[in-house]
Design an enzyme around this catalytic site. Structure first.
Site, PDB file in Angstrom:
ATOM      1  N   ASP A 123       0.812  -1.222   0.000  1.00 41.32           N
ATOM      2  CA  ASP A 123       0.000   0.000   0.000  1.00 41.32           C
ATOM      3  C   ASP A 123       0.847   1.275   0.000  1.00 41.32           C
ATOM      4  O   ASP A 123       0.435   2.294   0.550  1.00 41.32           O
ATOM      5  CB  ASP A 123      -0.967   0.028   1.206  1.00 41.32           C
ATOM      6  CG  ASP A 123      -1.778  -1.236   1.309  1.00 41.32           C
ATOM      7  OD1 ASP A 123      -2.247  -1.709   0.261  1.00 41.32           O
ATOM      8  OD2 ASP A 123      -1.926  -1.766   2.423  1.00 41.32           O
ATOM      9  N   LYS A 174       2.262   2.122  -5.069  1.00 36.90           N
ATOM     10  CA  LYS A 174       2.961   1.579  -6.253  1.00 36.90           C
ATOM     11  C   LYS A 174       2.152   1.787  -7.530  1.00 36.90           C
ATOM     12  O   LYS A 174       2.711   1.990  -8.596  1.00 36.90           O
ATOM     13  CB  LYS A 174       3.228   0.073  -6.078  1.00 36.90           C
ATOM     14  CG  LYS A 174       4.238  -0.247  -4.999  1.00 36.90           C
ATOM     15  CD  LYS A 174       4.505  -1.729  -4.909  1.00 36.90           C
ATOM     16  CE  LYS A 174       3.332  -2.532  -4.394  1.00 36.90           C
ATOM     17  NZ  LYS A 174       2.908  -2.223  -3.030  1.00 36.90           N
ATOM     18  N   GLY A 193      -3.938  -4.465  -4.547  1.00 36.71           N
ATOM     19  CA  GLY A 193      -4.897  -3.472  -5.040  1.00 36.71           C
ATOM     20  C   GLY A 193      -4.118  -2.226  -5.405  1.00 36.71           C
ATOM     21  O   GLY A 193      -3.661  -1.501  -4.539  1.00 36.71           O
ATOM     22  N   HIS A 194      -3.893  -2.030  -6.698  1.00 39.00           N
ATOM     23  CA  HIS A 194      -3.104  -0.877  -7.142  1.00 39.00           C
ATOM     24  C   HIS A 194      -4.038   0.191  -7.703  1.00 39.00           C
ATOM     25  O   HIS A 194      -4.722  -0.032  -8.693  1.00 39.00           O
ATOM     26  CB  HIS A 194      -2.076  -1.322  -8.186  1.00 39.00           C
ATOM     27  CG  HIS A 194      -1.031  -2.234  -7.620  1.00 39.00           C
ATOM     28  ND1 HIS A 194      -0.160  -2.959  -8.382  1.00 39.00           N
ATOM     29  CD2 HIS A 194      -0.718  -2.528  -6.326  1.00 39.00           C
ATOM     30  CE1 HIS A 194       0.648  -3.653  -7.578  1.00 39.00           C
ATOM     31  NE2 HIS A 194       0.312  -3.422  -6.341  1.00 39.00           N
ATOM     32  N   GLN A 204       2.502  -6.047  -2.991  1.00 34.24           N
ATOM     33  CA  GLN A 204       2.773  -6.020  -1.545  1.00 34.24           C
ATOM     34  C   GLN A 204       4.093  -5.269  -1.282  1.00 34.24           C
ATOM     35  O   GLN A 204       4.430  -4.381  -2.036  1.00 34.24           O
ATOM     36  CB  GLN A 204       2.786  -7.428  -0.940  1.00 34.24           C
ATOM     37  CG  GLN A 204       1.413  -8.096  -0.890  1.00 34.24           C
ATOM     38  CD  GLN A 204       1.000  -8.765  -2.188  1.00 34.24           C
ATOM     39  OE1 GLN A 204       1.787  -9.423  -2.839  1.00 34.24           O
ATOM     40  NE2 GLN A 204      -0.245  -8.596  -2.577  1.00 34.24           N
TER      41      GLN A 204
HETATM   42  P1  IMP Z   1      -2.476 -12.889   2.078  1.00 34.67           P
HETATM   43  O1  IMP Z   1      -1.514 -12.363   1.068  1.00 34.67           O
HETATM   44  O2  IMP Z   1      -3.907 -12.654   1.724  1.00 34.67           O
HETATM   45  O3  IMP Z   1      -2.175 -14.293   2.476  1.00 34.67           O
HETATM   46  O4  IMP Z   1      -2.259 -12.039   3.433  1.00 34.67           O
HETATM   47  C1  IMP Z   1      -1.072 -12.118   4.209  1.00 34.67           C
HETATM   48  C2  IMP Z   1      -0.730 -10.762   4.808  1.00 34.67           C
HETATM   49  O5  IMP Z   1      -0.328  -9.870   3.766  1.00 34.67           O
HETATM   50  C3  IMP Z   1      -1.890 -10.085   5.536  1.00 34.67           C
HETATM   51  O6  IMP Z   1      -1.376  -9.331   6.606  1.00 34.67           O
HETATM   52  C4  IMP Z   1      -2.443  -9.137   4.490  1.00 34.67           C
HETATM   53  O7  IMP Z   1      -3.124  -8.045   5.055  1.00 34.67           O
HETATM   54  C5  IMP Z   1      -1.156  -8.696   3.794  1.00 34.67           C
HETATM   55  N1  IMP Z   1      -1.354  -8.273   2.413  1.00 34.67           N
HETATM   56  C6  IMP Z   1      -1.552  -9.065   1.335  1.00 34.67           C
HETATM   57  N2  IMP Z   1      -1.665  -8.319   0.230  1.00 34.67           N
HETATM   58  C7  IMP Z   1      -1.520  -7.047   0.603  1.00 34.67           C
HETATM   59  C8  IMP Z   1      -1.503  -5.794  -0.112  1.00 34.67           C
HETATM   60  O8  IMP Z   1      -1.626  -5.732  -1.345  1.00 34.67           O
HETATM   61  N3  IMP Z   1      -1.317  -4.680   0.637  1.00 34.67           N
HETATM   62  C9  IMP Z   1      -1.127  -4.732   1.981  1.00 34.67           C
HETATM   63  N4  IMP Z   1      -1.128  -5.865   2.682  1.00 34.67           N
HETATM   64  C10 IMP Z   1      -1.315  -7.010   2.005  1.00 34.67           C
END
Ligand code: IMP
Length: 431
Positions: free
Chosen positions: A13, A16, A40-41, A224
């Site tokens: 977040d 990017k 989510g970009h 991420q």
């Molecule tokens: P997962 O990727 O859904 O397995 O989540 C694992 C961790 O990564 C959690 O803390 C999510 O909130 C975090 N996370 C996954 N994708 C994003 C992103 O695009 N932005 C921020 N946090 C993310």
């Protein structure tokens, strides 16, 4: 530069989407290499908001190719929904998008398993996005995954799907006491989805290497952030992929020694969604004020983000472990109006020792106290700034301090969500 990469420096977040949109204007090919629709970009084009979850940011640009690499986990339903949404808004997605046939698929049983394992973990939950990301990568590693190209071969796909479903049904019933919902048409539905996408499927590694051989400009788009990387991040509170520069080669087939420039995006403060260590988190009104001023709610799940001061220890660690050449600093405008702004410059460990390196042990990280340097804030609205000289002196001092702490030049600063609210810093922040 022919091959550049942009990654997130913090916990995702960082903004990017906007940076990639800006760099994509000069690229021929934009490549996603990790993650899935957990990302989510957000990009604003002429006041229109676009949120991309799976499709690379070059999709909004005329004449650019966009490749979803083999390291991405693909939810076909989400992908088709994203394609249809963009097409409905006039974006010719099918002319611009390519998919690596080696990418693994996310099936409904992965999403269900994500929810079940989170529930099972109880207080130790990770706070995942619930998109089935971890279970899909787990299947890939345990070699029960199904790849996009596998679906093209009906017999192979039938065999692999029924083996996977039998295993999931048994695990869900025996371990979690839950039934896997009857989904009799999953085979046919997936075949139909892949038939729609068939013309877009390529050997991604061969494609990206050929593009480089032809001298095309390639941009690798991270998802991420470094602190959510499976190995470098705050394990186990991480995502299940390699989010940093090291993920590019495995996730695309592009040789590591052909990457020319490694860049990262960081917010001027820190946010995190989900559980896990966050040393400079602010639990007070200041944290809420950052959330309000920065509209810090997740682009994918809508969850409120945890907010805190910029963490120079974490940023330095992320810069060093990714060999970065430059930093895009975003959301600087959000800090306007604070009397003072803080920067985490070290940590006091539970034993009383002070450190300036990022500790790897979870127990240490959970017990540390951040050492925060307070710096004078600025009251001016900076959303119309066009150069570093337009920023108030205390704001410039703040940026220069972050740059010095990271040891990597700040090459660009963003002061608002619009495409035009970003300027270059040709000599870094210390002009
Ligand atoms: P997962 O990727 O859904 O397995 O989540 C694992 C961790 O990564 C959690 O803390 C999510 O909130 C975090 N996370 C996954 N994708 C994003 C992103 O695009 N932005 C921020 N946090 C993310």
């Amino acid at each position: 530069m022919p091959a550049s990469a942009v990654i997130g420096l913090q916990w995702g977040d960082e903004g990017k989407g906007k940076v990639i949109d800006c760099l994509a204007a000069d690229a021929d090919l934009v490549v996603r290499y990790a993650g899935g629709n957990n990302a989510g970009h957000t990009v604003y084009v002429d006041d229109q908001k676009f949120v991309l979850h799976l499709i690379p940011g070059g999709i909004l640009h005329h004449g650019k190719k966009n490749l979803i690499g083999r390291g991405v986990v693909l939810n076909l339903e989400a992908l088709l929904e994203e394609i249809d949404g963009l097409v409905a808004r006039g974006v010719p997605v099918e002319e611009r998008l390519l998919l690596d046939g080696r990418a693994h698929l996310i099936f409904p049983y992965h999403t269900k398993m994500d929810g079940l394992t989170e529930k099972w973990r109880g207080d130790g939950r990770i706070g995942t996005t619930g998109r089935g990301i971890g279970p899909a990568y787990a299947d890939k590693v345990s070699r029960t995954g199904i790849r996009l190209s596998d679906v093209l071969d009906a017999d192979l796909f039938r065999e692999r799907l029924s083996a996977a479903m039998a295993e999931k049904t048994a695990v869900m019933e025996k371990v979690y006491g839950e039934k896997l919902a009857d989904d009799a048409d999953l085979f046919e539905r997936t075949r139909a989805q892949v038939a729609r996408l068939q013309d877009l499927i390529v050997d991604g590694g061969a494609y990206v290497r050929a593009a480089a051989d032809e001298g095309q400009t390639i941009l690798f788009e991270g998802a991420q952030g470094v602190m959510l990387d499976l190995d470098a991040g705050t394990y186990p509170y991480v995502t299940s992929s390699w989010t940093g520069i090291a993920g590019i080669s495995g996730g695309t087939g592009f040789p590591p020694n052909r990457l020319d420039r490694a860049l990262a995006v960081t917010k001027a403060y820190c946010t995190r969604v989900g559980e896990g260590p966050f040393p400079t988190e602010l639990h007070c009104d200041t944290g809420q004020r950052l959330r309000d001023q920065g509209n810090e709610y997740g682009a994918t799940t809508g969850r409120p983000r945890r907010c805190g001061w910029f963490d120079a220890v974490q940023a330095r660690y992320s810069c060093a472990s990714n060999g970065l050449d430059g930093i895009f600093l975003t959301n600087l405008d959000v800090l306007s109006g604070f009397e003072s702004v803080g920067v985490g410059v070290g940590y006091r460990l539970p034993c009383g020792t002070e450190v300036t390196d990022y500790p790897g042990e979870l127990s240490t990280l959970e017990g540390i106290e951040p050492l925060v340097k307070e710096m004078p804030g600025w009251q001016e609205d900076i959303t119309a700034a066009n150069s570093i000289e337009d920023l108030p002196q205390s704001c410039r001092d703040y940026v220069a301090f972050l740059e010095e702490q990271m040891g990597v030049p700040v090459i660009s600063i963003s002061v608002g969500p619009g495409r035009e609210q970003m300027f270059h810093c040709p000599q870094g922040a210390e002009v």
